[in-house]
Scaffold this motif. Structure first.
Motif, PDB file in Angstrom:
ATOM      1  N   ALA A  19       0.835  -1.207   0.000  1.00 41.92           N
ATOM      2  CA  ALA A  19       0.000   0.000   0.000  1.00 41.92           C
ATOM      3  C   ALA A  19       0.869   1.256   0.000  1.00 41.92           C
ATOM      4  O   ALA A  19       0.629   2.184  -0.784  1.00 41.92           O
ATOM      5  N   LEU A  20       1.880   1.296   0.864  1.00 40.72           N
ATOM      6  CA  LEU A  20       2.762   2.467   0.910  1.00 40.72           C
ATOM      7  C   LEU A  20       3.493   2.646  -0.412  1.00 40.72           C
ATOM      8  O   LEU A  20       3.581   3.754  -0.940  1.00 40.72           O
ATOM      9  N   LEU A  21       3.991   1.558  -0.949  1.00 46.69           N
ATOM     10  CA  LEU A  21       4.711   1.580  -2.225  1.00 46.69           C
ATOM     11  C   LEU A  21       3.846   2.154  -3.345  1.00 46.69           C
ATOM     12  O   LEU A  21       4.345   2.843  -4.235  1.00 46.69           O
ATOM     13  N   SER A  22       2.557   1.919  -3.305  1.00 46.36           N
ATOM     14  CA  SER A  22       1.661   2.364  -4.376  1.00 46.36           C
ATOM     15  C   SER A  22       1.077   3.765  -4.158  1.00 46.36           C
ATOM     16  O   SER A  22       0.509   4.333  -5.087  1.00 46.36           O
ATOM     17  N   THR A  23       1.216   4.327  -2.960  1.00 44.07           N
ATOM     18  CA  THR A  23       0.569   5.612  -2.678  1.00 44.07           C
ATOM     19  C   THR A  23       0.966   6.759  -3.606  1.00 44.07           C
ATOM     20  O   THR A  23       0.106   7.593  -3.917  1.00 44.07           O
ATOM     21  N   PRO A  24       2.217   6.863  -4.060  1.00 42.18           N
ATOM     22  CA  PRO A  24       2.515   8.009  -4.929  1.00 42.18           C
ATOM     23  C   PRO A  24       1.626   8.070  -6.172  1.00 42.18           C
ATOM     24  O   PRO A  24       1.221   9.155  -6.600  1.00 42.18           O
ATOM     25  N   TRP A  25       1.297   6.911  -6.724  1.00 41.75           N
ATOM     26  CA  TRP A  25       0.474   6.878  -7.929  1.00 41.75           C
ATOM     27  C   TRP A  25      -1.016   6.869  -7.592  1.00 41.75           C
ATOM     28  O   TRP A  25      -1.792   7.526  -8.268  1.00 41.75           O
ATOM     29  N   LEU A  26      -1.381   6.174  -6.544  1.00 40.74           N
ATOM     30  CA  LEU A  26      -2.799   6.127  -6.160  1.00 40.74           C
ATOM     31  C   LEU A  26      -3.293   7.462  -5.613  1.00 40.74           C
ATOM     32  O   LEU A  26      -4.448   7.829  -5.821  1.00 40.74           O
ATOM     33  N   ALA A  34      10.896  13.537  -3.797  1.00 42.98           N
ATOM     34  CA  ALA A  34      11.271  13.101  -2.443  1.00 42.98           C
ATOM     35  C   ALA A  34      10.147  12.303  -1.794  1.00 42.98           C
ATOM     36  O   ALA A  34      10.388  11.253  -1.190  1.00 42.98           O
ATOM     37  N   ALA A  35       8.919  12.771  -1.931  1.00 45.92           N
ATOM     38  CA  ALA A  35       7.771  12.072  -1.336  1.00 45.92           C
ATOM     39  C   ALA A  35       7.589  10.702  -1.973  1.00 45.92           C
ATOM     40  O   ALA A  35       7.322   9.709  -1.282  1.00 45.92           O
ATOM     41  N   LYS A  36       7.739  10.653  -3.281  1.00 43.74           N
ATOM     42  CA  LYS A  36       7.594   9.379  -3.993  1.00 43.74           C
ATOM     43  C   LYS A  36       8.660   8.389  -3.545  1.00 43.74           C
ATOM     44  O   LYS A  36       8.358   7.244  -3.218  1.00 43.74           O
ATOM     45  N   TRP A  37       9.923   8.813  -3.548  1.00 44.74           N
ATOM     46  CA  TRP A  37      11.009   7.880  -3.242  1.00 44.74           C
ATOM     47  C   TRP A  37      11.026   7.444  -1.791  1.00 44.74           C
ATOM     48  O   TRP A  37      11.386   6.304  -1.488  1.00 44.74           O
ATOM     49  N   VAL A  38      10.609   8.304  -0.888  1.00 45.47           N
ATOM     50  CA  VAL A  38      10.493   7.888   0.518  1.00 45.47           C
ATOM     51  C   VAL A  38       9.456   6.770   0.627  1.00 45.47           C
ATOM     52  O   VAL A  38       9.691   5.743   1.274  1.00 45.47           O
ATOM     53  N   ALA A  39       8.310   6.942  -0.022  1.00 48.99           N
ATOM     54  CA  ALA A  39       7.266   5.913   0.010  1.00 48.99           C
ATOM     55  C   ALA A  39       7.748   4.612  -0.625  1.00 48.99           C
ATOM     56  O   ALA A  39       7.509   3.519  -0.087  1.00 48.99           O
ATOM     57  N   VAL A  40       8.439   4.717  -1.741  1.00 48.04           N
ATOM     58  CA  VAL A  40       8.933   3.523  -2.429  1.00 48.04           C
ATOM     59  C   VAL A  40       9.979   2.800  -1.582  1.00 48.04           C
ATOM     60  O   VAL A  40       9.902   1.582  -1.379  1.00 48.04           O
ATOM     61  N   VAL A  41      10.941   3.539  -1.066  1.00 47.40           N
ATOM     62  CA  VAL A  41      12.019   2.922  -0.281  1.00 47.40           C
ATOM     63  C   VAL A  41      11.473   2.288   0.992  1.00 47.40           C
ATOM     64  O   VAL A  41      11.826   1.148   1.330  1.00 47.40           O
ATOM     65  N   PHE A  42      10.612   2.986   1.706  1.00 44.98           N
ATOM     66  CA  PHE A  42      10.049   2.423   2.937  1.00 44.98           C
ATOM     67  C   PHE A  42       9.133   1.236   2.637  1.00 44.98           C
ATOM     68  O   PHE A  42       9.118   0.255   3.388  1.00 44.98           O
ATOM     69  N   GLY A  43       8.370   1.300   1.563  1.00 46.79           N
ATOM     70  CA  GLY A  43       7.496   0.189   1.195  1.00 46.79           C
ATOM     71  C   GLY A  43       8.281  -1.061   0.824  1.00 46.79           C
ATOM     72  O   GLY A  43       8.024  -2.156   1.332  1.00 46.79           O
ATOM     73  N   VAL A  44       9.273  -0.896  -0.045  1.00 44.48           N
ATOM     74  CA  VAL A  44      10.112  -2.027  -0.449  1.00 44.48           C
ATOM     75  C   VAL A  44      10.905  -2.547   0.751  1.00 44.48           C
ATOM     76  O   VAL A  44      11.017  -3.759   0.961  1.00 44.48           O
ATOM     77  N   GLY A  45      11.439  -1.643   1.541  1.00 48.25           N
ATOM     78  CA  GLY A  45      12.203  -2.037   2.712  1.00 48.25           C
ATOM     79  C   GLY A  45      11.379  -2.873   3.682  1.00 48.25           C
ATOM     80  O   GLY A  45      11.846  -3.905   4.188  1.00 48.25           O
ATOM     81  N   ALA A  46      10.155  -2.456   3.933  1.00 47.94           N
ATOM     82  CA  ALA A  46       9.284  -3.201   4.846  1.00 47.94           C
ATOM     83  C   ALA A  46       8.986  -4.596   4.313  1.00 47.94           C
ATOM     84  O   ALA A  46       8.980  -5.570   5.076  1.00 47.94           O
ATOM     85  N   ILE A  47       8.756  -4.702   3.023  1.00 44.99           N
ATOM     86  CA  ILE A  47       8.495  -6.017   2.422  1.00 44.99           C
ATOM     87  C   ILE A  47       9.726  -6.902   2.559  1.00 44.99           C
ATOM     88  O   ILE A  47       9.616  -8.079   2.927  1.00 44.99           O
ATOM     89  N   LEU A  48      10.898  -6.340   2.315  1.00 44.96           N
ATOM     90  CA  LEU A  48      12.128  -7.125   2.391  1.00 44.96           C
ATOM     91  C   LEU A  48      12.428  -7.601   3.812  1.00 44.96           C
ATOM     92  O   LEU A  48      12.719  -8.778   4.025  1.00 44.96           O
ATOM     93  N   TYR A  49      12.367  -6.707   4.795  1.00 48.00           N
ATOM     94  CA  TYR A  49      12.691  -7.181   6.141  1.00 48.00           C
ATOM     95  C   TYR A  49      11.580  -8.038   6.722  1.00 48.00           C
ATOM     96  O   TYR A  49      11.838  -8.870   7.598  1.00 48.00           O
ATOM     97  N   SER A  50      10.377  -7.914   6.211  1.00 51.71           N
ATOM     98  CA  SER A  50       9.311  -8.840   6.615  1.00 51.71           C
ATOM     99  C   SER A  50       9.607 -10.244   6.100  1.00 51.71           C
ATOM    100  O   SER A  50       9.416 -11.232   6.809  1.00 51.71           O
ATOM    101  N   ALA A  51      10.090 -10.323   4.867  1.00 49.70           N
ATOM    102  CA  ALA A  51      10.441 -11.623   4.303  1.00 49.70           C
ATOM    103  C   ALA A  51      11.601 -12.275   5.057  1.00 49.70           C
ATOM    104  O   ALA A  51      11.720 -13.499   5.076  1.00 49.70           O
TER     105      ALA A  51
END
Length: 124
Positions: A19-26, A34-51
């Motif tokens: 959801a966070l990863l998609s917010t810039p476009w949604l 800056a807003a887009k990349w923060v959302a992308v980095v935090f979204g991808v990061g959360a998915i990775l450390y969750s895995a």
């Protein structure tokens, strides 16, 4: 009081990350770099450390749950502050603040022990 089971937290982690990863476009702020990349980095990061977390939905199960929750809490604080830290609060701030505060709340309300597929509890 920690009442969210780690299995529920795991589902939330992946949904939250996507959801966070998609917010810039949604939500229409993909034109604010800056807003887009923060959302992308935090979204991808959360998915990775969750895995990588040692809980029911972890793939490699390397990170202990308490460390995962520390990442959630500190990351959530940084994400909530990011519009002001990185200077895009004049264009967009609410998604970052809300996702960040949600992450902090989840870190404080989730149990630290997991019930793995074997049925035994893994200590924190």
């Amino acid at each position: 009081m920690r009442f969210i089971p780690t299995s529920v937290h795991g589902v939330i982690d992946y949904i939250w990350g996507i959801a966070l990863l998609s917010t810039p476009w949604l939500l229409g702020f993909a034109d604010v770099p800056a807003a887009k990349w923060v959302a992308v980095v935090f979204g991808v990061g959360a998915i990775l450390y969750s895995a990588l977390t040692a809980y029911e939905l972890g793939v490699l199960r390397l990170l202990p749950m308490p460390l995962h929750l520390i990442f959630d809490g500190i990351g959530g604080l940084v994400l909530a502050a990011s519009p002001f830290l990185f200077g895009f609060a004049d264009r967009v701030y609410l998604p970052h603040v809300l996702f960040g505060l949600f992450s902090v709340a989840a870190s404080l309300l989730t149990r630290m022990e997991t019930v793995l597929s074997t049925g035994h509890r893994e200590p924190a």
